[in-house]
Design a protein around this motif. Structure first.
Motif, PDB file in Angstrom:
ATOM      1  N   ILE A 119      54.369  53.084  54.787  1.00  0.00           N
ATOM      2  CA  ILE A 119      54.722  53.775  53.625  1.00  0.00           C
ATOM      3  C   ILE A 119      55.418  52.988  52.483  1.00  0.00           C
ATOM      4  O   ILE A 119      55.053  52.822  51.501  1.00  0.00           O
ATOM      5  CB  ILE A 119      55.839  54.739  54.099  1.00  0.00           C
ATOM      6  CG1 ILE A 119      55.317  55.808  54.868  1.00  0.00           C
ATOM      7  CG2 ILE A 119      56.724  55.169  52.830  1.00  0.00           C
ATOM      8  CD1 ILE A 119      54.282  56.723  54.259  1.00  0.00           C
ATOM      9  N   PRO A 177      55.421  57.134  48.615  1.00  0.00           N
ATOM     10  CA  PRO A 177      56.122  56.290  49.060  1.00  0.00           C
ATOM     11  C   PRO A 177      57.766  56.081  48.695  1.00  0.00           C
ATOM     12  O   PRO A 177      58.363  55.688  49.563  1.00  0.00           O
ATOM     13  CB  PRO A 177      55.281  54.988  48.928  1.00  0.00           C
ATOM     14  CG  PRO A 177      54.576  55.004  47.874  1.00  0.00           C
ATOM     15  CD  PRO A 177      53.894  56.605  48.095  1.00  0.00           C
ATOM     16  N   SER A 222      60.639  56.513  51.288  1.00  0.00           N
ATOM     17  CA  SER A 222      61.346  55.640  51.448  1.00  0.00           C
ATOM     18  C   SER A 222      63.148  55.914  51.150  1.00  0.00           C
ATOM     19  O   SER A 222      63.886  55.785  51.848  1.00  0.00           O
ATOM     20  CB  SER A 222      61.125  54.416  50.712  1.00  0.00           C
ATOM     21  OG  SER A 222      59.993  53.954  51.090  1.00  0.00           O
TER      22      SER A 222
END
Length: 347
Positions: free
Chosen positions: A147, A210, A214
């Motif tokens: 990711i 992503p 995150s």
């Protein structure tokens, strides 16, 4: 005999070296002075504080300089524009007199960003929850690494992948949406290449996924362990723990992560220009070619802009995008501030 013993209501004297702060609180440690508590009592702390303040002020000055530059250059173009800047459906800034408007660009930017957020945010939250609360450690590490790696891929690479792979393989999805949802006119498909705002939204969703994942993953990791253990002790299931403890705690962080992703979606340029067939028409279906975005129009039209007037017109559209970004982030901060007392985390 009682007179020879110490009365029970009296407090024993404090140990040596410990000062009391009052008669009602013997044995309490003294509070540090305000300056020392803030970390300004030493020279190094003062230097760091000055550098931090200077960085913050510098950032505000840069933002003000950008806004001033955009406003000054945009005013030149708007004063000479013969069309309505907000409602005109054409862009002919090189004409004499110039006629241009942002109606199509505003529509395309908002629609593509809404599609991207609607696709990316739920998936990103689900991935973040899976990594932090469901996946075993030997599996969560590689998934998190992949990711994070997606966030480092350049935009032009996403654009090339979207134009050469995504667009040809979306025809089946377009036909399926037309068969079942075409009656809404929003998902009506009239053949042709899948170079529409819906494709742009899918590509933007992949690009911002992503970022949201995150940040959300790190927020979910900060949930106090005692909150989860208390819910489990009361007989809650894994999902109930997430719903009652994890999601309320991480709400502010998820909103912030979503705003970071939305900022990239609003300003994405090369990837959008690669997969979109722009036109100066607003079509009711998101599956038909048409529309455009602010960033895409600036990138594709800048080389053709002749003289200062053409460039100033593009700068005027950039000013609108700048204002939209500020409004979106300001609205997000208001939402976070209103829900801070329920989130369990500081905004």
């Amino acid at each position: 005999m009682m007179s020879e013993t110490t009365p029970q209501h009296e407090n024993p004297p404090p140990p040596d070296g410990i000062r009391t702060t009052g008669a009602d609180a013997p044995g309490d440690l003294p509070r540090a002075p305000l300056a020392e508590a803030r970390g300004t009592g030493r020279i190094g702390d003062k230097i760091f504080l000055g550098l931090s303040r200077g960085a913050g002020v510098t950032l505000l000055v840069i933002m003000a300089a950008i806004a001033g530059f955009l406003a000054i250059r945009a005013s030149h173009a708007l004063s000479a524009n013969e069309g309505n800047f907000l409602t005109t459906f054409t862009w002919d800034a090189n004409a004499n007199p110039p006629v241009f408007g942002i109606a199509v660009l505003l529509f395309g930017t908002v629609v593509s960003s809404i599609i991207a957020m609607a696709l990316a945010v739920p998936i990103a939250i689900a991935i973040a929850l899976f990594i932090t609360h469901y996946a075993p450690r030997r599996l969560s590490g590689p998934i998190a690494y992949v990711i994070d790696l997606l966030a480092a891929i350049p935009s032009i690479v996403y654009g090339l992948w979207g134009g050469l792979f995504l667009v040809p393989h979306l025809e089946g999805l377009y036909k399926w949406l037309d068969d079942y949802l075409g009656w809404t006119k929003i998902f009506a498909y009239h053949d042709g290449a899948a170079r529409s705002l819906f494709t742009v939204g899918i590509l933007l969703a992949i690009m911002i996924l992503p970022i949201i994942t995150s940040v959300s993953r790190e927020v979910f990791r900060q949930v106090p362990r005692m909150h989860e253990e208390a819910a489990l002790a009361l007989g809650a299931t894994r999902w109930e723990v997430i719903r009652m403890s994890v999601l309320p705690f991480g709400r502010s962080g998820v909103i912030s992560a979503s705003m970071l992703g939305l900022g990239r979606a609003l300003g994405e340029t090369m990837a959008v220009a690669t997969v979109l067939s722009p036109s100066w028409d607003i079509v009711p279906s998101v599956l038909d070619a048409g529309g455009g975005t602010f960033a895409q129009n600036i990138a594709s039209s800048f080389k053709e802009a002749s003289g200062d007037m053409g460039k100033d017109a593009l700068i005027a559209s950039g000013l609108v995008l700048f204002v939209i970004t500020l409004v979106v982030n300001g609205a997000a901060r208001l939402v976070i501030a209103r829900r801070k007392e329920y989130s369990g985390a500081n905004a």
